[in-house]
Design a protein around this motif. Structure first.
Motif, PDB file in Angstrom:
ATOM      1  N   PHE A  53       0.851  -1.209   0.000  1.00 24.20           N
ATOM      2  CA  PHE A  53       0.000   0.000   0.000  1.00 24.20           C
ATOM      3  C   PHE A  53       0.884   1.257   0.000  1.00 24.20           C
ATOM      4  O   PHE A  53       0.675   2.181  -0.785  1.00 24.20           O
ATOM      5  CB  PHE A  53      -0.913  -0.005   1.237  1.00 24.20           C
ATOM      6  CG  PHE A  53      -1.531   1.328   1.540  1.00 24.20           C
ATOM      7  CD1 PHE A  53      -2.544   1.841   0.728  1.00 24.20           C
ATOM      8  CD2 PHE A  53      -1.106   2.088   2.635  1.00 24.20           C
ATOM      9  CE1 PHE A  53      -3.115   3.092   1.002  1.00 24.20           C
ATOM     10  CE2 PHE A  53      -1.666   3.328   2.905  1.00 24.20           C
ATOM     11  CZ  PHE A  53      -2.677   3.825   2.085  1.00 24.20           C
ATOM     12  N   GLU A  91      -6.363   7.542   1.881  1.00 25.48           N
ATOM     13  CA  GLU A  91      -6.061   6.524   0.862  1.00 25.48           C
ATOM     14  C   GLU A  91      -6.288   5.115   1.424  1.00 25.48           C
ATOM     15  O   GLU A  91      -6.776   4.227   0.723  1.00 25.48           O
ATOM     16  CB  GLU A  91      -4.615   6.663   0.377  1.00 25.48           C
ATOM     17  CG  GLU A  91      -4.333   7.914  -0.431  1.00 25.48           C
ATOM     18  CD  GLU A  91      -5.095   7.946  -1.757  1.00 25.48           C
ATOM     19  OE1 GLU A  91      -5.177   6.895  -2.422  1.00 25.48           O
ATOM     20  OE2 GLU A  91      -5.611   9.024  -2.122  1.00 25.48           O
ATOM     21  N   TYR A  94      -8.785   1.387   0.392  1.00 27.46           N
ATOM     22  CA  TYR A  94      -7.840   0.397  -0.154  1.00 27.46           C
ATOM     23  C   TYR A  94      -8.417  -1.012   0.019  1.00 27.46           C
ATOM     24  O   TYR A  94      -8.692  -1.470   1.137  1.00 27.46           O
ATOM     25  CB  TYR A  94      -6.501   0.525   0.570  1.00 27.46           C
ATOM     26  CG  TYR A  94      -5.349  -0.192  -0.093  1.00 27.46           C
ATOM     27  CD1 TYR A  94      -4.876   0.207  -1.347  1.00 27.46           C
ATOM     28  CD2 TYR A  94      -4.724  -1.262   0.538  1.00 27.46           C
ATOM     29  CE1 TYR A  94      -3.804  -0.445  -1.945  1.00 27.46           C
ATOM     30  CE2 TYR A  94      -3.650  -1.927  -0.057  1.00 27.46           C
ATOM     31  CZ  TYR A  94      -3.199  -1.503  -1.301  1.00 27.46           C
ATOM     32  OH  TYR A  94      -2.147  -2.149  -1.898  1.00 27.46           O
TER      33      TYR A  94
END
Ligand code: MEV
Length: 437
Positions: A132, A205, A209
């Motif tokens: 990630f 973010e 995810y």
């Protein structure tokens, strides 16, 4: 005990003082007078000082002194020093003069990198977190483009972001380790603003995810803040001379230097001595740091952590003899600024920086390190020869005389008397009492 108050910060300065006098001083007018005596007669200047912090009710004086004759890398400086301890400026000035005639101080900045961290909780698969991170890293950097626009244009800004696995120290603990170059700014506000933006972007973010959703647990930011541990913002200073420069009527130069080196070796291995030894160094560094409007708590925290970087708290200075040459050096982390903060606001900070010819942050690092080295030199020189009290009490005499409310005439007589006699508190009191009888 104690009286609670609510809305204190909303009260006017006048009402704050009135409340304090009633609550803590039995409404004694002298308490109020003491506070007011230290107000500046220039209202605008006073208002600016009041606005430095919340609930300011007066000013707290510390002496602003100057230690001249500091030759540092071929430039001669008069150092501004803010400190209350009687003998520090005298010791610095003596050391400066001694070394001015022996090639002066040399100094060099080793590195100027500062760091900040986004501290993260994550209890999932580390590989998912790392993948990630590499996917969003550019977005994280992009998120601070506005904040770092000016800093970048001047050649500074974020250098790198790394994801670090800290789970061997604490379960589920990761950090975004960010390195920065902040040029002439100390950079605390800049770094913290960048970190908080990076942290927000990271969490935003992470929320969308897919792999975290599949795992059922994503990372959570716990806190974001710069680090005051700055071992990559490092400066070195040193002096060097032939041993016979130390020879006096009382001691041979080689014997003095041997004792000096031995004293430093003791501070390297014994924590109680090391802390006091380093405290003496900080007498010089803090005085310059305060005079130039820098954050002395940050400097203190970083310096002492650095002194224990190898697991044992040790001396920040090193002394050695190579054949006939004595070398004395210091290596110390100092995150300082010469722009931003109070530097363009506090009139005495402005004065101090002008006195130093408007140094860059790197120049100020060298100057402060030299002040620390000079102070340590003066302390050890006294400690291994006459002892510290002779010089210290000479300077402290004035405090004792002031406690006794000595007149100028009494002071003159006392100074004359104590040039030839040992100063102690009782001797000074006795001397003044005799004069008065
Ligand atoms: C006093 O402020 C500082 C000293 O104790 C330092 C030292 O012991 O090296 C004199």
């Amino acid at each position: 005990m104690g009286i609670p108050v609510s809305g204190f910060s909303k009260k006017s300065k006048h009402d704050k003082i009135k409340w304090l006098a009633e609550a803590y001083f039995n409404d004694d007018a002298t308490a109020i007078q003491t506070l007011k005596k230290y107000w500046n007669s220039d209202d605008r200047l006073q208002e600016m000082h009041d606005e430095f912090t919340e609930n300011a009710i007066s000013n707290y004086y510390l002496p602003f002194s100057v230690a001249p004759n500091f030759q540092i890398n071929d430039t001669l400086y008069a150092l501004p020093m803010v400190i209350e301890e009687s003998s520090v400026v005298a010791a610095a000035s003596n050391a400066a003069k001694f070394w001015m005639n022996r090639g002066g101080f040399k100094a060099e900045v080793i590195s100027t990198v500062k760091t900040g961290q986004v501290h993260i909780d994550y209890f999932g698969n580390p590989a998912v977190l790392f993948s990630f991170f590499s996917e969003v890293k550019e977005k994280l950097i992009g998120s601070i483009s506005e904040i770092q626009k000016n800093m970048k244009a001047r050649g500074g800004g974020l250098i790198e972001i790394e994801l670090k696995d800290e789970t061997s120290k604490l379960m589920g603990y990761y950090e975004l380790h960010c390195t920065f170059e902040t040029l002439d700014a100390m950079g605390a506000n800049f770094i913290n603003s960048c970190l908080e933006e990076i942290a927000d972007t990271f969490e935003a973010e992470a929320n969308g995810y897919q792999a975290f959703e599949t795992e059922g647990r994503g990372p959570k930011v716990v806190l974001s803040i710069l680090s005051n541990y700055v071992p990559e913002c490092l400066v070195k200073a040193w002096v060097s001379c032939e041993l016979d420069h130390f020879s006096t009527e009382d001691i041979d130069g080689k014997e003095f230097a041997d004792n000096f080196v031995r004293a430093v070796e003791m501070a390297k291995v014994e924590i109680r001595r090391a802390v006091t030894h380093n405290k003496g160094i900080m007498n010089g560094i803090d005085a310059v740091v305060l005079a130039t409007g820098n954050d002395f708590r940050a400097v203190e925290a970083g310096v002492h952590a650095y002194a224990s970087r190898n697991g044992n708290y040790t001396s920040l200075t090193d002394a050695r003899i190579d054949e006939d040459t004595f070398t004395f050096s210091i290596e110390v982390p100092l995150a300082l600024g010469t722009v931003g903060g109070l530097t363009s606001l506090h009139p005495l900070v402005k004065f101090a920086l002008q006195l130093l010819r408007k140094p860059s942050a790197s120049e100020l690092m060298m100057i402060a390190a030299v002040a620390g080295l000079a102070q340590n030199f003066a302390a050890i020189r006294s400690l291994v020869t006459t002892g510290i009290q002779q010089g210290h009490m000479k300077m402290h005499l004035m405090n004792i005389l002031n406690q006794m409310e000595a007149t100028s005439e009494e002071k003159q007589k006392a100074i004359r008397h104590f040039t030839k006699n040992t100063v102690s508190h009782s001797a000074a009191v006795e001397f003044i009492e005799k004069l008065r009888n």
